[in-house]
Design a protein around this motif. Structure first.
Motif, PDB file in Angstrom:
ATOM      1  N   TRP A 168       0.835  -1.209   0.000  1.00  0.00           N
ATOM      2  CA  TRP A 168       0.000   0.000   0.000  1.00  0.00           C
ATOM      3  C   TRP A 168       0.867   1.255   0.000  1.00  0.00           C
ATOM      4  N   ILE A 169       1.996   1.208   0.714  1.00  0.00           N
ATOM      5  CA  ILE A 169       2.949   2.321   0.685  1.00  0.00           C
ATOM      6  C   ILE A 169       3.505   2.495  -0.727  1.00  0.00           C
ATOM      7  N   GLU A 170       3.830   1.362  -1.344  1.00  0.00           N
ATOM      8  CA  GLU A 170       4.326   1.332  -2.717  1.00  0.00           C
ATOM      9  C   GLU A 170       3.320   1.981  -3.663  1.00  0.00           C
ATOM     10  N   GLY A 171       2.046   1.668  -3.452  1.00  0.00           N
ATOM     11  CA  GLY A 171       0.998   2.261  -4.282  1.00  0.00           C
ATOM     12  C   GLY A 171       0.922   3.765  -4.110  1.00  0.00           C
ATOM     13  N   GLY A 172       1.084   4.234  -2.867  1.00  0.00           N
ATOM     14  CA  GLY A 172       1.094   5.673  -2.625  1.00  0.00           C
ATOM     15  C   GLY A 172       2.276   6.355  -3.285  1.00  0.00           C
ATOM     16  N   LEU A 173       3.426   5.717  -3.229  1.00  0.00           N
ATOM     17  CA  LEU A 173       4.616   6.268  -3.881  1.00  0.00           C
ATOM     18  C   LEU A 173       4.424   6.351  -5.395  1.00  0.00           C
ATOM     19  N   ALA A 174       3.778   5.335  -5.965  1.00  0.00           N
ATOM     20  CA  ALA A 174       3.546   5.322  -7.410  1.00  0.00           C
ATOM     21  C   ALA A 174       2.625   6.455  -7.829  1.00  0.00           C
ATOM     22  N   ILE A 175       1.569   6.695  -7.040  1.00  0.00           N
ATOM     23  CA  ILE A 175       0.657   7.801  -7.333  1.00  0.00           C
ATOM     24  C   ILE A 175       1.403   9.125  -7.234  1.00  0.00           C
ATOM     25  N   VAL A 245      -9.307   0.252 -12.887  1.00  0.00           N
ATOM     26  CA  VAL A 245      -8.653   0.992 -11.811  1.00  0.00           C
ATOM     27  C   VAL A 245      -7.470   0.184 -11.278  1.00  0.00           C
ATOM     28  N   LEU A 246      -7.656  -1.135 -11.146  1.00  0.00           N
ATOM     29  CA  LEU A 246      -6.539  -1.983 -10.732  1.00  0.00           C
ATOM     30  C   LEU A 246      -5.410  -1.932 -11.758  1.00  0.00           C
ATOM     31  N   ARG A 247      -5.779  -1.899 -13.034  1.00  0.00           N
ATOM     32  CA  ARG A 247      -4.758  -1.797 -14.093  1.00  0.00           C
ATOM     33  C   ARG A 247      -3.992  -0.486 -13.970  1.00  0.00           C
ATOM     34  N   ILE A 248      -4.680   0.606 -13.668  1.00  0.00           N
ATOM     35  CA  ILE A 248      -4.014   1.894 -13.498  1.00  0.00           C
ATOM     36  C   ILE A 248      -2.972   1.803 -12.387  1.00  0.00           C
ATOM     37  N   GLY A 249      -3.331   1.120 -11.288  1.00  0.00           N
ATOM     38  CA  GLY A 249      -2.381   0.951 -10.190  1.00  0.00           C
ATOM     39  C   GLY A 249      -1.121   0.237 -10.631  1.00  0.00           C
ATOM     40  N   VAL A 250      -1.275  -0.802 -11.450  1.00  0.00           N
ATOM     41  CA  VAL A 250      -0.116  -1.550 -11.953  1.00  0.00           C
ATOM     42  C   VAL A 250       0.738  -0.666 -12.856  1.00  0.00           C
ATOM     43  N   LEU A 251       0.089   0.070 -13.749  1.00  0.00           N
ATOM     44  CA  LEU A 251       0.827   0.933 -14.673  1.00  0.00           C
ATOM     45  C   LEU A 251       1.557   2.052 -13.933  1.00  0.00           C
ATOM     46  N   LEU A 252       0.918   2.595 -12.888  1.00  0.00           N
ATOM     47  CA  LEU A 252       1.568   3.634 -12.092  1.00  0.00           C
ATOM     48  C   LEU A 252       2.825   3.084 -11.416  1.00  0.00           C
ATOM     49  N   TYR A 253       2.715   1.856 -10.891  1.00  0.00           N
ATOM     50  CA  TYR A 253       3.878   1.244 -10.244  1.00  0.00           C
ATOM     51  C   TYR A 253       5.007   1.030 -11.249  1.00  0.00           C
ATOM     52  N   LEU A 254       4.667   0.490 -12.414  1.00  0.00           N
ATOM     53  CA  LEU A 254       5.677   0.244 -13.438  1.00  0.00           C
ATOM     54  C   LEU A 254       6.368   1.540 -13.846  1.00  0.00           C
ATOM     55  N   ARG A 255       5.582   2.599 -13.991  1.00  0.00           N
ATOM     56  CA  ARG A 255       6.167   3.887 -14.381  1.00  0.00           C
ATOM     57  C   ARG A 255       7.108   4.407 -13.301  1.00  0.00           C
ATOM     58  N   ALA A 256       6.660   4.345 -12.042  1.00  0.00           N
ATOM     59  CA  ALA A 256       7.485   4.843 -10.947  1.00  0.00           C
ATOM     60  C   ALA A 256       8.764   4.032 -10.796  1.00  0.00           C
ATOM     61  N   GLY A 259       9.888   1.840 -15.548  1.00  0.00           N
ATOM     62  CA  GLY A 259       9.563   1.060 -16.738  1.00  0.00           C
ATOM     63  C   GLY A 259      10.229  -0.302 -16.688  1.00  0.00           C
ATOM     64  N   SER A 260      10.315  -0.947 -17.819  1.00  0.00           N
ATOM     65  CA  SER A 260      10.938  -2.271 -17.874  1.00  0.00           C
ATOM     66  C   SER A 260      11.598  -2.465 -19.229  1.00  0.00           C
ATOM     67  N   GLU A 261      12.046  -3.678 -19.487  1.00  0.00           N
ATOM     68  CA  GLU A 261      12.694  -3.972 -20.769  1.00  0.00           C
ATOM     69  C   GLU A 261      11.684  -4.015 -21.913  1.00  0.00           C
ATOM     70  N   THR A 262      10.396  -4.142 -21.578  1.00  0.00           N
ATOM     71  CA  THR A 262       9.359  -4.228 -22.610  1.00  0.00           C
ATOM     72  C   THR A 262       8.443  -3.010 -22.636  1.00  0.00           C
ATOM     73  N   LEU A 263       8.426  -2.238 -21.557  1.00  0.00           N
ATOM     74  CA  LEU A 263       7.533  -1.086 -21.461  1.00  0.00           C
ATOM     75  C   LEU A 263       8.330   0.136 -21.018  1.00  0.00           C
ATOM     76  N   SER A 264       8.494   1.096 -21.921  1.00  0.00           N
ATOM     77  CA  SER A 264       9.219   2.316 -21.575  1.00  0.00           C
ATOM     78  C   SER A 264       8.311   3.236 -20.770  1.00  0.00           C
ATOM     79  N   ARG A 265       8.914   4.223 -20.139  1.00  0.00           N
ATOM     80  CA  ARG A 265       8.130   5.175 -19.356  1.00  0.00           C
ATOM     81  C   ARG A 265       7.165   5.951 -20.247  1.00  0.00           C
ATOM     82  N   ASP A 266       7.579   6.319 -21.460  1.00  0.00           N
ATOM     83  CA  ASP A 266       6.691   7.042 -22.372  1.00  0.00           C
ATOM     84  C   ASP A 266       5.470   6.213 -22.724  1.00  0.00           C
TER      85      ASP A 266
END
Length: 289
Positions: A168-175, A245-256, A259-266
């Motif tokens: 949950w802390i991680e989720g707050g940091l991502a937001i 909404v759950l998907r948004i949470g995952v994408l926010l975490y990935l961005r924060a 990104g990854s080797e398959t998904l850039s921040r852009d």
């Protein structure tokens, strides 16, 4: 009716894709504001939302890139409420201020009611409620300032080895990292904090195994494609909205996380903007029922 010389310090920052008819939008140049009469979203050639087009008085069209922040006048209920004051007192007082600003949101009122009994920042259930509140303020209400103030309550907490609380802390940091993306230095601090758990393992072999597993999760994240497709196909708007909404949470975490080797921040920012627009459209459909 045009309103001249709006004091920008009294305005509320919201993502462009959360604009709605009835909002009073600060216009380009910063010297005037006007009531929004209609909002449309235009896709790019790949079918991804790219432009928010707000129509204001006298049929003037204001185009805004998705993912950008705009400024609107606060609603009557928000006048005099500063959810982002540096000295907001206790967490309970801050939650009460936020709830006061959104009296018509049953979700926010429900969470605020639970938290009003007292907030224990070591209790996983309280951290979950704070995360839910920040997400509702950001995704459903478009109140970026209040969402950031609640997310900051979570972001200030260190990693203590308890992954149940940490998610949950991680989720707050991502937001927080997303909402401060136009302040690179501040956003990077949140991103650095979100990686605190990555280096928690001191055993070299376990650390290597954890890093490989984490990279696989970053490269192939679960973004709930089957669940969203199933809900959409069956016409379950409310269920589809919750999965998105759950998907948004995952994408926010990935961005924060960078990104990854398959998904850039852009790419992630474009996908977040697309999901925010999709949830806004579903919320509108639910409101019309």
């Amino acid at each position: 009716m045009m309103v001249n010389r709006v004091d920008r310090t009294g305005l509320r920052a919201v993502p462009a894709e959360m604009l709605a008819a009835g909002d009073v939008l600060a216009l380009p140049g910063g010297d005037a504001a006007a009531a929004v009469t209609a909002v449309d979203v235009e896709n790019d050639d790949f079918g991804v939302p790219a432009l928010v087009v707000a129509t204001v008085d006298e049929d003037r069209r204001i185009t805004i890139a998705t993912g950008s922040m705009v400024y609107v006048e606060p609603a009557d209920a928000e006048i005099g409420v500063s959810a982002v004051a540096a000295d907001h007192g206790s967490p309970e007082a801050l939650v009460a201020q936020v709830a006061q600003a959104h009296p018509d949101s049953t979700d926010i009122q429900g969470v605020a009611g639970r938290l009003a009994r007292g907030i224990n920042l070591k209790a996983g259930s309280n951290l979950q409620d704070l995360h839910q509140l920040a997400l509702a303020l950001f995704v459903d209400e478009g109140d970026a300032a209040a969402a950031l103030s609640i997310a900051d309550l979570l972001a200030e907490l260190p990693f203590d080895g308890n992954f149940g609380r940490w998610k949950w802390i991680e989720g707050g940091l991502a937001i927080a990292a997303y909402l401060t993306r136009h302040d690179e230095e501040r956003s990077l601090r949140y991103s650095a904090a979100i990686r605190a758990a990555d280096d928690a393992e001191t055993d070299p072999l376990r650390a290597k195994t954890s890093a490989m597993y984490r990279q696989r999760q970053l490269n192939e994240p679960n973004v709930y494609d089957p669940e969203i497709l199933r809900a959409s196909t069956s016409g379950r708007i409310d269920v589809e909205r919750d999965w998105r909404v759950l998907r948004i949470g995952v994408l926010l975490y990935l961005r924060a996380h960078g990104g990854s080797e398959t998904l850039s921040r852009d790419v992630l920012e474009r996908r977040i903007a697309a999901e925010l627009a999709a949830v806004a459209a579903l919320n509108a459909q639910l409101a019309d029922r």
